[in-house]
Structures are given as structure tokens and as C-alpha cells.
Motif scaffolding. Structure first.
Motif, PDB file in Angstrom:
ATOM      1  N   SER A  32       0.818  -1.213   0.000  1.00 39.34           N
ATOM      2  CA  SER A  32       0.000   0.000   0.000  1.00 39.34           C
ATOM      3  C   SER A  32       0.851   1.262   0.000  1.00 39.34           C
ATOM      4  O   SER A  32       0.479   2.270  -0.608  1.00 39.34           O
ATOM      5  CB  SER A  32      -0.943   0.014   1.209  1.00 39.34           C
ATOM      6  N   THR A  33       1.985   1.233   0.684  1.00 43.65           N
ATOM      7  CA  THR A  33       2.842   2.418   0.765  1.00 43.65           C
ATOM      8  C   THR A  33       3.949   2.423  -0.281  1.00 43.65           C
ATOM      9  O   THR A  33       4.357   3.493  -0.755  1.00 43.65           O
ATOM     10  CB  THR A  33       3.488   2.522   2.156  1.00 43.65           C
ATOM     11  N   GLN A  34       4.442   1.261  -0.670  1.00 41.21           N
ATOM     12  CA  GLN A  34       5.632   1.213  -1.517  1.00 41.21           C
ATOM     13  C   GLN A  34       5.342   1.191  -3.009  1.00 41.21           C
ATOM     14  O   GLN A  34       6.091   1.764  -3.800  1.00 41.21           O
ATOM     15  CB  GLN A  34       6.491  -0.002  -1.145  1.00 41.21           C
ATOM     16  N   GLN A  37       5.057   4.554  -4.642  1.00 43.40           N
ATOM     17  CA  GLN A  37       6.364   5.194  -4.716  1.00 43.40           C
ATOM     18  C   GLN A  37       7.225   4.575  -5.813  1.00 43.40           C
ATOM     19  O   GLN A  37       7.979   5.280  -6.494  1.00 43.40           O
ATOM     20  CB  GLN A  37       7.082   5.079  -3.363  1.00 43.40           C
ATOM     21  N   MET A  38       7.113   3.253  -5.987  1.00 43.25           N
ATOM     22  CA  MET A  38       7.853   2.609  -7.069  1.00 43.25           C
ATOM     23  C   MET A  38       7.443   3.181  -8.416  1.00 43.25           C
ATOM     24  O   MET A  38       8.279   3.449  -9.286  1.00 43.25           O
ATOM     25  CB  MET A  38       7.593   1.098  -7.053  1.00 43.25           C
ATOM     26  N   GLU A  70       7.935   9.044   4.760  1.00 41.82           N
ATOM     27  CA  GLU A  70       9.002   8.259   4.152  1.00 41.82           C
ATOM     28  C   GLU A  70       9.740   9.048   3.072  1.00 41.82           C
ATOM     29  O   GLU A  70      10.954   8.886   2.905  1.00 41.82           O
ATOM     30  CB  GLU A  70       8.430   6.969   3.556  1.00 41.82           C
ATOM     31  N   ARG A  71       9.016   9.891   2.350  1.00 44.82           N
ATOM     32  CA  ARG A  71       9.645  10.648   1.269  1.00 44.82           C
ATOM     33  C   ARG A  71      10.189  11.990   1.752  1.00 44.82           C
ATOM     34  O   ARG A  71      10.803  12.727   0.974  1.00 44.82           O
ATOM     35  CB  ARG A  71       8.644  10.863   0.123  1.00 44.82           C
ATOM     36  N   ILE A  95       1.245  11.453  -5.673  1.00 50.08           N
ATOM     37  CA  ILE A  95       0.667  10.235  -5.084  1.00 50.08           C
ATOM     38  C   ILE A  95      -0.535  10.678  -4.271  1.00 50.08           C
ATOM     39  O   ILE A  95      -0.398  11.369  -3.264  1.00 50.08           O
ATOM     40  CB  ILE A  95       1.684   9.489  -4.206  1.00 50.08           C
ATOM     41  N   HIS A  96      -1.701  10.294  -4.734  1.00 51.72           N
ATOM     42  CA  HIS A  96      -2.951  10.838  -4.203  1.00 51.72           C
ATOM     43  C   HIS A  96      -3.814   9.697  -3.666  1.00 51.72           C
ATOM     44  O   HIS A  96      -4.381   8.925  -4.433  1.00 51.72           O
ATOM     45  CB  HIS A  96      -3.679  11.585  -5.317  1.00 51.72           C
ATOM     46  N   PHE A  97      -3.906   9.567  -2.357  1.00 52.69           N
ATOM     47  CA  PHE A  97      -4.755   8.556  -1.734  1.00 52.69           C
ATOM     48  C   PHE A  97      -6.186   9.084  -1.646  1.00 52.69           C
ATOM     49  O   PHE A  97      -6.412  10.217  -1.224  1.00 52.69           O
ATOM     50  CB  PHE A  97      -4.231   8.198  -0.339  1.00 52.69           C
TER      51      PHE A  97
END
Length: 379
Positions: A32-34, A37-38, A70-71, A95-97
Motif C-alpha cells: 500500500s505504501t511502496q 512510490q515505485m 518516508e519521502r 501520489i494521491h490517496f
């Protein structure tokens, strides 16, 4: 490093072959988080952004907060989120949740989804009606005016055999490893429906776990609602095993500060009692013990009252696996289920899709009022 990073090269290769990807990864692997970002770091988003759809508001907000940390960027800049009545994002958000209904409403006003390069359907196994309809609409958009749109469907317990024919042609990317193993335990005999309450059983299970392991680590206890959470906290306060531990509730109706408190790190042992908002997406660091009531409030149509309502029901085996996976992130974990192995075998393998449990009149009327075609919703 989180296990999901092992599939980075596989994901990069799949992106070159297809604009539709099914990604399966064990609970707690970091998808969910990575994965968003990848995509950004691999250049797969171009100048656009990735929208990460979440079933719940709490996970939407907390995941965005985690990724921003993290970023090393402020929340609302490169990483943001949007839920009902709250938007923390801007023109630079990549990155838009979002909760599932937010994007569907955007499709009504901006059918081509300008500025969006990828849509990630996280925890798709839950099969919420807005997620199903959004995927159907996104596929239709991809087939017509947006062939460049990247669609990624992600889950730990998704039945790929059912979804793959619907998304064909597509690529399947699998992440195999969990960080640490989790030992599963069941009760020797079932709880008596008239005499045994889930909160008392949970407190007794925690006492037993502490007796058997002097250092049980942080604990996560699943209950179906706020009422049961409060009763569980009261029962724990009566035990010597919970003495000195932080006792924290976690559910969607809590103020944001209280939600943040439940997932924060502390120098002392904590016990978090949560609804199924902590079942997927959201990882609470330090959890080594999960105690599962096996219950959840499930949306279902009530024919007697003629409305959709929430009923307390037994969770599926897949949901039980999701909950057990909350343990074992930093060390070998333990999950105590408050039902027997025989009862477990009799539970449904997966949750019934929401569209088969509720009256779909609202979503169908919304689509009809905006002339959106619903004939291709077949999953």
C-alpha cells in the motif's frame, strides 16, 4: 527493507508489457505504501499522478501521512489525500490517496480523468460496490479514450482466478515473502452465545498470552464496533496482565488525533482494540500479538425495513488471514482466534461482494442520472 521491494524489477518489466496489472502480496509486505512510490520513482507516471483507492477513510489518511514521512515531504505536497469533506492535496501532488467514492464522482465531472496516469485499487478483495463500479468505469475509459491509463489491482487475499479473465489481457505480479511467521491458535471449545462475551474472551486470551510469554509485545484486538471496543478496554483494565500498558481504541469515528495515537510508536507496551479498519492497508508497528473476535459489522440489505444496514456477522477465512497478518512485522507473531478450528472450517472462504449484499438502487440511480453505462459491470 519491506518484502514488496523484491518485486520492483518484476513490476518494471510488467509495466512495459501491459497497462493492466494484478499485484498480490502478503499482508504486511508494504504494497500500500511502496508500490505507488515505485511507480513514481520508475518514471511510470510521466507528468501525471497515481490515485490510490482505499476502502476506508482512516487508512486513506494514515497511509498518505506515512508515505509523506518516508519521502520527507510535507503532507499535501507531493503526497496527499482526499476523503469526504476533507482534501489535503494540491497541484503538485503525485501520489494521491482517495476513498473509492471520491474518484467515481470525479469521473462524473471529468470523464477523461485529466492529470491521472495510474489508478491503484488497493485491498480489492473487499469488493466494495464503489470499487467495483470504479474499476468497470476505468476499464471502459481505458478501452476508449485513455489507452495510456495504468490500472493496478492489489490485494493479499484476492482470488486471482476470478479477476484475471475480467482484466485480460493483463500481467500478474506476485510478492511471496512475509517478514516473519505468525502462529495461529484457535479455542478448544466454542464460546457460549448466552454466557460468553467476545470482550471477556479477548481479555482472558490476553491474560493467557502474557502468562505464556512474559514479553508478548504490542497487541491488536479486533472487535466489530465502538461499543464492543469500549467493553473490551474495560475488561482489560480489570486484568493484571494489562497493567502498565497503554490501552487505545481505533475506529473510523474517532477524532484524527486519537486515530494517530493508536498507530504511534511508544516506549511502553500498548494494546490497540480496533474494528476492521486495522484489518487491511494500515500497519501498526510493533504488533506481535493479534486477538481476533472473528466478528465485523457488514453492510447488508434488511428486507424487513427495506434499507441497507450494518449487521454483526462472522468474518470469512480470508479476512481472518488478513487480521492474523497484522502480527509478525518485526518479529515472529502470534494470532489467537476466539473460535474453534471446526468453526473456522465452516466459515466462508471469502467475503461476498458488497454489490450482492446491498440494495444497489443508489449507485444505479447515480449512474443513470449522469448517463454512465452500467452494462459492463460484470465482476
Amino acid at each position: 527493507m519491506l518484502p514488496i521491494h523484491a518485486i520492483r524489477n518484476d513490476l518494471a518489466a510488467a509495466l512495459k508489457r501491459s497497462r493492466r496489472i494484478i499485484l498480490t502480496a502478503p499482508t504486511g509486505s508494504g504494497k500500500s505504501t511502496q508500490v505507488p512510490q515505485m511507480l513514481l520513482d520508475l518514471g511510470a507516471l510521466g507528468t501525471g499522478k497515481a490515485v490510490v483507492l482505499q476502502p476506508r477513510r482512516l487508512a486513506t489518511r494514515l497511509l498518505a501521512k506515512r508515505v509523506a514521512e518516508e519521502r520527507g515531504v510535507p503532507l499535501g505536497g507531493e503526497v496527499g489525500y482526499q476523503i469526504r469533506f476533507e482534501s489535503v492535496c494540491g497541484p503538485d501532488t503525485r501520489i494521491h490517496f482517495e476513498t473509492e467514492g471520491i474518484l467515481l464522482r470525479q469521473m462524473l465531472s471529468q470523464p477523461a480523468l485529466p492529470g491521472i496516469s495510474a489508478i491503484l485499487f488497493d485491498e480489492f478483495h473487499e469488493r466494495h460496490v464503489y470499487g467495483d463500479v470504479t474499476l468497470a468505469q476505468a476499464l471502459q475509459l481505458q478501452k476508449t479514450t485513455r489507452p495510456d491509463l495504468l490500472l493496478i489491482v492489489m490485494s493479499a487475499t484476492l482470488d486471482v482466478r476470478l479477476l484475471q479473465p475480467y482484466l485480460e489481457p493483463c500481467e500478474i505480479v506476485r510478492s511471496e515473502g512475509r517478514t516473519f511467521p505468525v502462529a495461529i491458535e484457535h479455542l478448544a471449545k466454542p464460546l457460549h452465545p448466552d454466557h460468553d462475551t467476545p470482550w471477556d474472551a479477548a481479555a482472558a486470551a490476553y491474560e493467557r498470552a502474557v502468562r505464556e510469554d512474559r514479553e508478548p509485545g504490542d497487541a491488536l484486538i479486533f472487535m466489530p464496533g465502538a461499543y464492543e471496543i469500549q467493553r473490551t478496554l474495560d475488561a482489560l483494565r480489570q486484568t493484571s496482565a494489562a497493567k502498565g500498558a497503554l490501552l487505545l481504541p481505533l475506529h473510523g469515528e474517532l477524532p484524527p488525533n486519537d486515530q494517530d495515537a493508536a498507530v504511534a510508536r511508544y516506549d511502553r507496551r500498548k494494546i490497540v482494540v480496533a474494528t476492521n479498519v486495522a484489518e487491511t492497508s494500515l500497519t501498526i508497528d510493533g504488533i506481535r500479538l493479534v486477538i481476533d473476535s472473528g466478528l465485523a459489522r457488514v453492510a447488508r440489505f434488511d428486507p424487513w425495513r427495506g434499507i441497507n444496514t450494518l449487521l454483526v456477522e462472522n468474518i470469512s477465512r480470508a479476512s481472518a488471514d488478513q487480521r492474523a497478518g497484522r502480527a509478525g512485522r518485526t518479529a515472529p507473531g502470534r494470532a489467537i482466534r476466539l473460535w474453534t478450528e471446526h468453526e473456522h472450517a465452516g466459515r466462508a472462504g471469502h467475503d461476498l461482494p458488497e454489490i450482492k449484499r446491498i440494495d444497489p438502487a443508489e449507485i444505479l440511480l447515480d449512474r443513470k442520472s449522469t448517463r454512465l453505462n452500467s452494462s459492463h459491470i460484470t465482476i
